[in-house]
Design a protein around this motif. Sequence first.
Motif, PDB file in Angstrom:
ATOM      1  N   LEU A   1       0.859  -1.182   0.000  1.00  0.00           N
ATOM      2  CA  LEU A   1       0.000   0.000   0.000  1.00  0.00           C
ATOM      3  C   LEU A   1       0.895   1.232   0.000  1.00  0.00           C
ATOM      4  N   GLY A   2       0.806   2.003  -1.072  1.00  0.00           N
ATOM      5  CA  GLY A   2       1.648   3.175  -1.218  1.00  0.00           C
ATOM      6  C   GLY A   2       2.690   2.947  -2.288  1.00  0.00           C
ATOM      7  N   GLY A   3       2.920   3.980  -3.102  1.00  0.00           N
ATOM      8  CA  GLY A   3       3.808   3.830  -4.240  1.00  0.00           C
ATOM      9  C   GLY A   3       4.970   4.798  -4.276  1.00  0.00           C
ATOM     10  N   GLY A   4       5.405   5.292  -3.107  1.00  0.00           N
ATOM     11  CA  GLY A   4       6.531   6.215  -3.069  1.00  0.00           C
ATOM     12  C   GLY A   4       7.868   5.504  -3.130  1.00  0.00           C
ATOM     13  N   GLN A   5       8.931   6.252  -2.794  1.00  0.00           N
ATOM     14  CA  GLN A   5      10.274   5.683  -2.912  1.00  0.00           C
ATOM     15  C   GLN A   5      10.510   4.526  -1.951  1.00  0.00           C
ATOM     16  N   LEU A   6       9.840   4.516  -0.803  1.00  0.00           N
ATOM     17  CA  LEU A   6      10.024   3.398   0.136  1.00  0.00           C
ATOM     18  C   LEU A   6       9.428   2.124  -0.448  1.00  0.00           C
ATOM     19  N   GLY A   7       8.271   2.250  -1.083  1.00  0.00           N
ATOM     20  CA  GLY A   7       7.684   1.097  -1.761  1.00  0.00           C
ATOM     21  C   GLY A   7       8.551   0.622  -2.904  1.00  0.00           C
ATOM     22  N   ARG A   8       9.178   1.549  -3.588  1.00  0.00           N
ATOM     23  CA  ARG A   8      10.077   1.205  -4.685  1.00  0.00           C
ATOM     24  C   ARG A   8      11.257   0.367  -4.176  1.00  0.00           C
ATOM     25  N   MET A   9      11.855   0.801  -3.073  1.00  0.00           N
ATOM     26  CA  MET A   9      13.005   0.085  -2.540  1.00  0.00           C
ATOM     27  C   MET A   9      12.603  -1.260  -1.936  1.00  0.00           C
ATOM     28  N   LEU A  10      11.401  -1.337  -1.377  1.00  0.00           N
ATOM     29  CA  LEU A  10      10.901  -2.631  -0.900  1.00  0.00           C
ATOM     30  C   LEU A  10      10.686  -3.586  -2.073  1.00  0.00           C
ATOM     31  N   ALA A  11      10.146  -3.072  -3.168  1.00  0.00           N
ATOM     32  CA  ALA A  11       9.923  -3.922  -4.346  1.00  0.00           C
ATOM     33  C   ALA A  11      11.238  -4.453  -4.896  1.00  0.00           C
ATOM     34  N   MET A  12      12.261  -3.626  -4.885  1.00  0.00           N
ATOM     35  CA  MET A  12      13.575  -4.062  -5.363  1.00  0.00           C
ATOM     36  C   MET A  12      14.143  -5.149  -4.465  1.00  0.00           C
ATOM     37  N   ALA A  13      13.957  -5.012  -3.154  1.00  0.00           N
ATOM     38  CA  ALA A  13      14.436  -6.038  -2.223  1.00  0.00           C
ATOM     39  C   ALA A  13      13.652  -7.334  -2.398  1.00  0.00           C
ATOM     40  N   ALA A  14      12.346  -7.226  -2.618  1.00  0.00           N
ATOM     41  CA  ALA A  14      11.505  -8.415  -2.804  1.00  0.00           C
ATOM     42  C   ALA A  14      11.934  -9.199  -4.040  1.00  0.00           C
ATOM     43  N   ALA A  15      12.313  -8.497  -5.097  1.00  0.00           N
ATOM     44  CA  ALA A  15      12.703  -9.172  -6.335  1.00  0.00           C
ATOM     45  C   ALA A  15      13.914 -10.071  -6.133  1.00  0.00           C
ATOM     46  N   ARG A  16      14.794  -9.705  -5.226  1.00  0.00           N
ATOM     47  CA  ARG A  16      15.991 -10.519  -4.970  1.00  0.00           C
ATOM     48  C   ARG A  16      15.635 -11.876  -4.379  1.00  0.00           C
ATOM     49  N   PHE A  17      14.466 -11.951  -3.748  1.00  0.00           N
ATOM     50  CA  PHE A  17      14.000 -13.227  -3.194  1.00  0.00           C
ATOM     51  C   PHE A  17      12.988 -13.902  -4.120  1.00  0.00           C
ATOM     52  N   SER A  18      12.875 -13.395  -5.329  1.00  0.00           N
ATOM     53  CA  SER A  18      11.974 -13.932  -6.338  1.00  0.00           C
ATOM     54  C   SER A  18      10.508 -13.820  -5.940  1.00  0.00           C
ATOM     55  N   TYR A  19      10.188 -12.771  -5.163  1.00  0.00           N
ATOM     56  CA  TYR A  19       8.789 -12.465  -4.879  1.00  0.00           C
ATOM     57  C   TYR A  19       8.269 -11.486  -5.918  1.00  0.00           C
ATOM     58  N   LYS A  20       6.993 -11.578  -6.217  1.00  0.00           N
ATOM     59  CA  LYS A  20       6.335 -10.618  -7.092  1.00  0.00           C
ATOM     60  C   LYS A  20       5.694  -9.529  -6.233  1.00  0.00           C
ATOM     61  N   VAL A  21       5.526  -8.361  -6.824  1.00  0.00           N
ATOM     62  CA  VAL A  21       5.014  -7.219  -6.062  1.00  0.00           C
ATOM     63  C   VAL A  21       3.906  -6.522  -6.831  1.00  0.00           C
ATOM     64  N   ILE A  22       2.817  -6.252  -6.107  1.00  0.00           N
ATOM     65  CA  ILE A  22       1.742  -5.412  -6.644  1.00  0.00           C
ATOM     66  C   ILE A  22       1.666  -4.150  -5.788  1.00  0.00           C
ATOM     67  N   ILE A  23       1.743  -3.014  -6.433  1.00  0.00           N
ATOM     68  CA  ILE A  23       1.619  -1.720  -5.757  1.00  0.00           C
ATOM     69  C   ILE A  23       0.171  -1.250  -5.839  1.00  0.00           C
ATOM     70  N   PHE A  24      -0.347  -0.740  -4.725  1.00  0.00           N
ATOM     71  CA  PHE A  24      -1.676  -0.124  -4.707  1.00  0.00           C
ATOM     72  C   PHE A  24      -1.476   1.348  -4.365  1.00  0.00           C
ATOM     73  N   ASP A  25      -1.786   2.210  -5.325  1.00  0.00           N
ATOM     74  CA  ASP A  25      -1.578   3.646  -5.088  1.00  0.00           C
ATOM     75  C   ASP A  25      -2.459   4.439  -6.041  1.00  0.00           C
ATOM     76  N   PRO A  26      -3.091   5.517  -5.547  1.00  0.00           N
ATOM     77  CA  PRO A  26      -3.956   6.316  -6.416  1.00  0.00           C
ATOM     78  C   PRO A  26      -3.208   7.200  -7.402  1.00  0.00           C
ATOM     79  N   ASP A  27      -1.876   7.308  -7.256  1.00  0.00           N
ATOM     80  CA  ASP A  27      -1.077   8.140  -8.156  1.00  0.00           C
ATOM     81  C   ASP A  27      -0.646   7.312  -9.366  1.00  0.00           C
ATOM     82  N   ALA A  28      -1.066   7.713 -10.540  1.00  0.00           N
ATOM     83  CA  ALA A  28      -0.742   6.965 -11.756  1.00  0.00           C
ATOM     84  C   ALA A  28       0.751   6.946 -12.050  1.00  0.00           C
TER      85      ALA A  28
END
Length: 365
Positions: free
Chosen positions: A13-40
Motif C-alpha cells: 500500500l503506497g507507491g513512493g520511494q520506500l515502496g520502490r526500494m521494498l519492491a527491489m528487495a523483494a525481487a531478490r528473493f523472487s517475490y512478485k510485487v503489486i503496488i496499490f496507489d492512487p497516483d498513476a
Amino acid sequence: MTTLKPGSVIGILGGGQLGRMLAMAAARFSYKVIIFDPDASAPAAQAANEHINAGYDDKAALETFARRCDVVTYEFENVPVAAAKVIEAVTPVFPKPNALEAAQDRVAEKNFMNSIGVETAPFSAVESLQDLNDGLAAFGGSGVLKTRRFGYDGKGQAVLKNASSAEAAKAFADLGGAGLILEGFIPFEAEISVIAARGQDGATRCYDPARNVHRDGILASSTLPSGLPPETETAAKDAAAAILAALDYTGVIGVEFFVLPGGKLLVNEIAPRVHNSGHWTEAACLISQFEQHIRAICGLPLGDPARHSDCLMENLIGFDVTRAGALAAEAGVYLHLYGKAEPRAGRKMGHFTRITRRPSDQNSP
C-alpha cells in the motif's frame, strides 16, 4: 508462522520511494510485487510487477488487491486504517493495523509510549485556543504546535517561542483550530534514530543508531557511528525493542529519539515502516532495512543488522538531484535515485551514502 515461497505475491500500500526500494528487495528473493496507489505515476510502480491505480477508499479494489496477494504491507504511515482492515479481512497485513492506529495520532502515540514506560516530551492535547494558552503556560510560554494527524517533513506545525497571544491565536487558526497537540521544547544535544525489526516469530534485531540532522523539518543526513556512549545506544535499542513487543509488531520500524544532556532519551515519534534515516543500511550493511522488512513479513529468518562500514547518508532534496552525475563519479559513494520526474523544493529525489571506514579501523591511525 508461514514462510512464503519464491513466486509469492507481496502487496504494498503506497507507491513512493520506500515502496520502490521494498519492491527491489523483494525481487531478490523472487517475490512478485503489486503496488496499490492512487497516483498513476507512483515511483514504486516502476520496480513492481503490477500497479493497481485506485483510491484507498475503493473497497472493491482493495478486496481484489487483497485476494491477489499472499501478504500485504505499507510504505507510509498515513495509509487509512480502514483500508488496512479491509485487506486484513482477506489476507495477512504486516505490520498489523494497530501499529498504524498508534502512529497516526500524535496524542495516542505519546500516550501509548508512556503507557509502556517509554518517555516522551511533555505534551498536551489542543482542541481550543484556551487549551493552547493553558499548555503554553505549563511549558514556560514556548512549545511546538502540531496537527495530531498527517504532518510530516516539517509540515503541519508551528514553533512558538515566547509567543504573544496574537501569535498563538494565528498559529492555532493556521493549523485548523482543533485536533492539535502542543509539545514542550526539549533541550536536546542530538537526534538519533533506531531502525529495528521484529519477525513473525518474535525475534528482534536492531541496527546501530544513526545521528540525524534535520533542515526545515526534513531529514538532511544520517551519520554512523552516532558518537554517543555505548550505554546510550543500548538504551535506544532496548526502547525500540520494547515498542515492537508491545505492538506485537512484524516488520521494520523507525524510532526517533531526542538525546538530552547526560544521555537521557526521549522518543520523538515512531514510523511503522522502513525509514529515511535507515537508507544508509543499503550501503553499510550486508542486510538492508528493506530486505529485513521483506524477510520479516514473509516469515523468513531476520538477517544480521551488523554494520560493516561507517558512513554518511545524505538526502537529495529538490534540485540537489543535479549533483547525481558528480556523485556517481566518486569512489565510495552509493547513489540511489527515486524515479521522480520533476524536482520540487522539499521533494526527496534520491539519496547517497558515502562510505568512510570500517568499524574495525576505528582505532587505526
